[in-house]
Design a protein around this motif. Structure first.
Motif, PDB file in Angstrom:
ATOM      1  N   CYS A   1      31.440  -4.070  16.132  1.00  0.00           N
ATOM      2  CA  CYS A   1      30.513  -3.108  15.549  1.00  0.00           C
ATOM      3  C   CYS A   1      31.118  -2.499  14.267  1.00  0.00           C
ATOM      4  CB  CYS A   1      30.099  -2.042  16.565  1.00  0.00           C
ATOM      5  SG  CYS A   1      28.622  -1.117  16.059  1.00  0.00           S
ATOM      6  N   VAL A   2      31.372  -1.168  14.227  1.00  0.00           N
ATOM      7  CA  VAL A   2      31.977  -0.603  13.021  1.00  0.00           C
ATOM      8  C   VAL A   2      33.397  -1.139  12.858  1.00  0.00           C
ATOM      9  CG1 VAL A   2      32.465   1.518  11.741  1.00  0.00           C
ATOM     10  CG2 VAL A   2      30.547   1.453  13.318  1.00  0.00           C
ATOM     11  N   GLY A   3      34.004  -1.593  13.952  1.00  0.00           N
ATOM     12  CA  GLY A   3      35.292  -2.258  13.871  1.00  0.00           C
ATOM     13  C   GLY A   3      35.218  -3.576  13.131  1.00  0.00           C
ATOM     14  N   MET A   4      34.028  -4.133  12.993  1.00  0.00           N
ATOM     15  CA  MET A   4      33.799  -5.278  12.111  1.00  0.00           C
ATOM     16  C   MET A   4      33.493  -4.805  10.697  1.00  0.00           C
ATOM     17  SD  MET A   4      30.788  -8.150  12.287  1.00  0.00           S
ATOM     18  CE  MET A   4      30.369  -9.136  10.856  1.00  0.00           C
ATOM     19  N   GLN A   5      32.657  -3.776  10.571  1.00  0.00           N
ATOM     20  CA  GLN A   5      32.220  -3.333   9.249  1.00  0.00           C
ATOM     21  C   GLN A   5      33.379  -2.913   8.361  1.00  0.00           C
ATOM     22  OE1 GLN A   5      29.268  -0.283   9.820  1.00  0.00           O
ATOM     23  NE2 GLN A   5      27.872  -1.628  10.937  1.00  0.00           N
ATOM     24  N   ILE A   6      34.374  -2.233   8.935  1.00  0.00           N
ATOM     25  CA  ILE A   6      35.483  -1.735   8.120  1.00  0.00           C
ATOM     26  C   ILE A   6      36.386  -2.861   7.608  1.00  0.00           C
ATOM     27  CG2 ILE A   6      35.524   0.618   8.996  1.00  0.00           C
ATOM     28  CD1 ILE A   6      38.028  -1.836  10.345  1.00  0.00           C
ATOM     29  N   LEU A   7      36.151  -4.108   8.038  1.00  0.00           N
ATOM     30  CA  LEU A   7      36.935  -5.230   7.537  1.00  0.00           C
ATOM     31  C   LEU A   7      36.487  -5.649   6.132  1.00  0.00           C
ATOM     32  CD1 LEU A   7      37.019  -7.322  10.831  1.00  0.00           C
ATOM     33  CD2 LEU A   7      38.898  -5.976   9.861  1.00  0.00           C
ATOM     34  N   PHE A   8      35.309  -5.183   5.709  1.00  0.00           N
ATOM     35  CA  PHE A   8      34.808  -5.509   4.375  1.00  0.00           C
ATOM     36  C   PHE A   8      35.392  -4.554   3.333  1.00  0.00           C
ATOM     37  CE2 PHE A   8      31.813  -7.567   7.170  1.00  0.00           C
ATOM     38  CZ  PHE A   8      31.502  -8.738   6.498  1.00  0.00           C
ATOM     39  N   ASP A   9      35.098  -4.828   2.071  1.00  0.00           N
ATOM     40  CA  ASP A   9      35.661  -4.045   0.967  1.00  0.00           C
ATOM     41  C   ASP A   9      35.265  -2.572   1.032  1.00  0.00           C
ATOM     42  OD1 ASP A   9      37.081  -6.039  -0.353  1.00  0.00           O
ATOM     43  OD2 ASP A   9      35.351  -6.658  -1.544  1.00  0.00           O
ATOM     44  N   ARG A  10      33.990  -2.315   1.359  1.00  0.00           N
ATOM     45  CA  ARG A  10      33.502  -0.931   1.293  1.00  0.00           C
ATOM     46  C   ARG A  10      32.260  -0.767   2.154  1.00  0.00           C
ATOM     47  NH1 ARG A  10      32.404  -3.714  -3.082  1.00  0.00           N
ATOM     48  NH2 ARG A  10      34.409  -3.139  -3.980  1.00  0.00           N
ATOM     49  N   GLY A  11      31.976   0.498   2.473  1.00  0.00           N
ATOM     50  CA  GLY A  11      30.751   0.837   3.175  1.00  0.00           C
ATOM     51  C   GLY A  11      30.018   1.917   2.416  1.00  0.00           C
ATOM     52  N   VAL A  12      28.688   1.825   2.362  1.00  0.00           N
ATOM     53  CA  VAL A  12      27.867   2.812   1.671  1.00  0.00           C
ATOM     54  C   VAL A  12      26.917   3.444   2.676  1.00  0.00           C
ATOM     55  CG1 VAL A  12      26.161   3.219  -0.129  1.00  0.00           C
ATOM     56  CG2 VAL A  12      28.001   1.558  -0.513  1.00  0.00           C
ATOM     57  N   GLU A  13      27.087   4.744   2.893  1.00  0.00           N
ATOM     58  CA  GLU A  13      26.250   5.491   3.823  1.00  0.00           C
ATOM     59  C   GLU A  13      25.739   6.745   3.127  1.00  0.00           C
ATOM     60  OE1 GLU A  13      28.359   4.538   8.096  1.00  0.00           O
ATOM     61  OE2 GLU A  13      29.318   6.003   6.783  1.00  0.00           O
ATOM     62  N   ARG A  14      24.395   6.883   3.047  1.00  0.00           N
ATOM     63  CA  ARG A  14      23.777   8.045   2.403  1.00  0.00           C
ATOM     64  C   ARG A  14      24.362   8.275   1.009  1.00  0.00           C
ATOM     65  NH1 ARG A  14      24.550   9.133   7.766  1.00  0.00           N
ATOM     66  NH2 ARG A  14      22.659   9.554   8.980  1.00  0.00           N
ATOM     67  N   ASP A  15      24.459   7.201   0.244  1.00  0.00           N
ATOM     68  CA  ASP A  15      24.961   7.220  -1.135  1.00  0.00           C
ATOM     69  C   ASP A  15      26.442   7.571  -1.242  1.00  0.00           C
ATOM     70  OD1 ASP A  15      22.432   6.570  -2.198  1.00  0.00           O
ATOM     71  OD2 ASP A  15      21.813   8.669  -2.110  1.00  0.00           O
ATOM     72  N   HIS A  16      27.116   7.635  -0.117  1.00  0.00           N
ATOM     73  CA  HIS A  16      28.558   7.912  -0.129  1.00  0.00           C
ATOM     74  C   HIS A  16      29.308   6.605   0.118  1.00  0.00           C
ATOM     75  CE1 HIS A  16      32.394   9.885   0.467  1.00  0.00           C
ATOM     76  NE2 HIS A  16      32.514   9.283   1.637  1.00  0.00           N
ATOM     77  N   GLU A  17      30.207   6.244  -0.789  1.00  0.00           N
ATOM     78  CA  GLU A  17      30.940   4.989  -0.688  1.00  0.00           C
ATOM     79  C   GLU A  17      32.346   5.232  -0.158  1.00  0.00           C
ATOM     80  OE1 GLU A  17      32.621   1.760  -3.858  1.00  0.00           O
ATOM     81  OE2 GLU A  17      30.438   2.098  -3.875  1.00  0.00           O
ATOM     82  N   THR A  18      32.742   4.430   0.842  1.00  0.00           N
ATOM     83  CA  THR A  18      34.066   4.532   1.454  1.00  0.00           C
ATOM     84  C   THR A  18      34.764   3.185   1.373  1.00  0.00           C
ATOM     85  OG1 THR A  18      33.258   6.190   3.027  1.00  0.00           O
ATOM     86  CG2 THR A  18      35.336   5.102   3.563  1.00  0.00           C
ATOM     87  N   GLU A  19      36.009   3.201   0.962  1.00  0.00           N
ATOM     88  CA  GLU A  19      36.781   1.965   0.884  1.00  0.00           C
ATOM     89  C   GLU A  19      37.120   1.470   2.280  1.00  0.00           C
ATOM     90  OE1 GLU A  19      40.970   0.305  -1.086  1.00  0.00           O
ATOM     91  OE2 GLU A  19      40.236   2.327  -1.530  1.00  0.00           O
ATOM     92  N   GLY A  20      36.928   0.171   2.515  1.00  0.00           N
ATOM     93  CA  GLY A  20      37.271  -0.446   3.784  1.00  0.00           C
ATOM     94  C   GLY A  20      38.635  -1.108   3.729  1.00  0.00           C
ATOM     95  N   LEU A  21      38.901  -1.971   4.675  1.00  0.00           N
ATOM     96  CA  LEU A  21      40.206  -2.628   4.750  1.00  0.00           C
ATOM     97  C   LEU A  21      40.335  -3.785   3.759  1.00  0.00           C
ATOM     98  CD1 LEU A  21      40.857  -2.709   8.603  1.00  0.00           C
ATOM     99  CD2 LEU A  21      41.506  -0.973   6.930  1.00  0.00           C
ATOM    100  N   GLY A  22      39.217  -4.296   3.272  1.00  0.00           N
ATOM    101  CA  GLY A  22      39.267  -5.334   2.246  1.00  0.00           C
ATOM    102  C   GLY A  22      39.723  -6.690   2.728  1.00  0.00           C
ATOM    103  N   GLU A  23      39.593  -6.964   4.020  1.00  0.00           N
ATOM    104  CA  GLU A  23      39.942  -8.296   4.507  1.00  0.00           C
ATOM    105  C   GLU A  23      38.911  -9.326   4.053  1.00  0.00           C
ATOM    106  OE1 GLU A  23      42.692  -9.030   5.878  1.00  0.00           O
ATOM    107  OE2 GLU A  23      43.459  -7.039   6.376  1.00  0.00           O
TER     108      GLU A  23
END
Length: 225
Positions: free
Chosen positions: A98-120
Motif C-alpha cells: 500500500c503506502v509502503g509501495m507508494q513511498i518507493l517512487f520519487d515523490r507523492g502529491v497529496e492536496r497539492d503538497h509534494e513529498t519526496e519519496g525513497l526514489g527507488e
C-alpha cells in the motif's frame, strides 16, 4: 510449488525451516494483520526496527497506511530509508504494501503538497482520476504471464483501500538488467497495482486483507527468499 487450499506455504507445518521476515516497525498501523498473514503463509515473523535484525532477515516487509508524507516522516524517525536501501544494495528481498509501495517512487502529491519519496523507482504518486474515492474493495489485476508473485492467483481479486497511486511506469531494463514485471489495475483509469523488480517487490493492494489469494501471494514471495 504445490497448491494448498488454505494458501499456506508448502512444508510450513512439517517442521522444516521457515524463512525469517521482519515487519518494519516505524509506527504504521495494520501490522498485526500483516504479521498473522505472513505467519499463515509460512514465515517466522518479527516486528522490529533493529538494524541488525532488519539486515539479517530473509525478507523485509514494509507496511504503510495513511498519508504519503506521514509515512515518510515515520520512516525517517527509524532511519527506514537507509535500512531499505542497504538491503537492496545487497540484493536482499523487500516487499512494500500500500503506502509502503507508494513511498518507493520519487515523490507523492497529496492536496497539492509534494513529498519526496525513497526514489527507488521514477514516478509520482498522484490522486486517482475516478469519480468515487477512495478506491475501496475488491478488484482484479492484469499481471504479466511470467509473474512469480501472482503464480496461481492471476485471475483472483484483491482488496484495495487508497485514493492515490502511481499511474505511469517509466523504468525499463537495459543490458543484462531485466525489465521489471508491472501489474496493473483500473479505477477511473489504469494504475500500478504491483511491481516485481529484482529484490524489490510491492503491491498497492493489501494481501493481508485479501483472503486465500492474498496468503497465496505472500507464499509466492516467501518461496523466493
Amino acid at each position: 510449488m504445490t497448491d494448498r487450499s488454505d494458501g499456506r506455504a508448502p512444508g510450513s507445518d512439517t517442521g522444516g525451516a521457515k524463512p525469517t521476515v521482519v515487519v518494519l516497525d516505524y509506527g504504521s498501523g495494520n501490522v498485526h494483520s500483516a504479521i498473522k498473514a505472513l505467519e499463515l503463509a509460512g514465515a517466522d515473523v518479527e516486528l522490529t526496527a533493529d538494524s541488525g535484525r532488519v539486515a539479517a532477515a530473509d525478507g523485509l516487509f514494509v507496511p504503510g497506511v495513511g498519508a504519503f508524507s506521514a509515512v515518510m516522516s515515520q520512516l525517517q524517525s527509524v532511519r527506514g530509508a537507509e535500512k531499505i536501501d542497504r538491503r537492496l544494495a545487497g540484493g536482499r528481498p523487500v516487499l512494500g504494501i500500500c503506502v509502503g509501495m507508494q513511498i518507493l517512487f520519487d515523490r507523492g502529491v497529496e492536496r497539492d503538497h509534494e513529498t519526496e519519496g525513497l526514489g527507488e523507482w521514477p514516478g509520482t504518486v498522484e490522486p486517482l482520476k475516478a469519480d468515487v474515492l477512495p478506491h475501496m474493495g475488491w478488484n482484479t489485476v492484469q499481471a504479466p504471464d511470467d509473474s512469480l508473485l501472482f503464480d496461481g492467483v492471476r485471475d483472483e481479486r484483491f482488496y484495495f483501500v487508497h485514493s492515490y497511486a502511481a499511474q505511469d511506469w517509466a523504468l525499463e531494463g537495459y543490458g543484462a538488467r531485466k525489465s521489471p514485471k508491472v501489474t496493473w489495475a483500473d479505477h477511473g483509469g489504469p494504475f500500478v497495482a504491483a511491481v516485481e523488480n529484482g529484490p524489490l517487490w510491492a503491491t498497492q493492494f493489501h494481501p493481508e486483507k485479501s483472503g486465500r489469494p492474498g496468503i497465496r501471494l505472500l507464499t509466492n514471495w516467501l518461496a523466493t527468499l
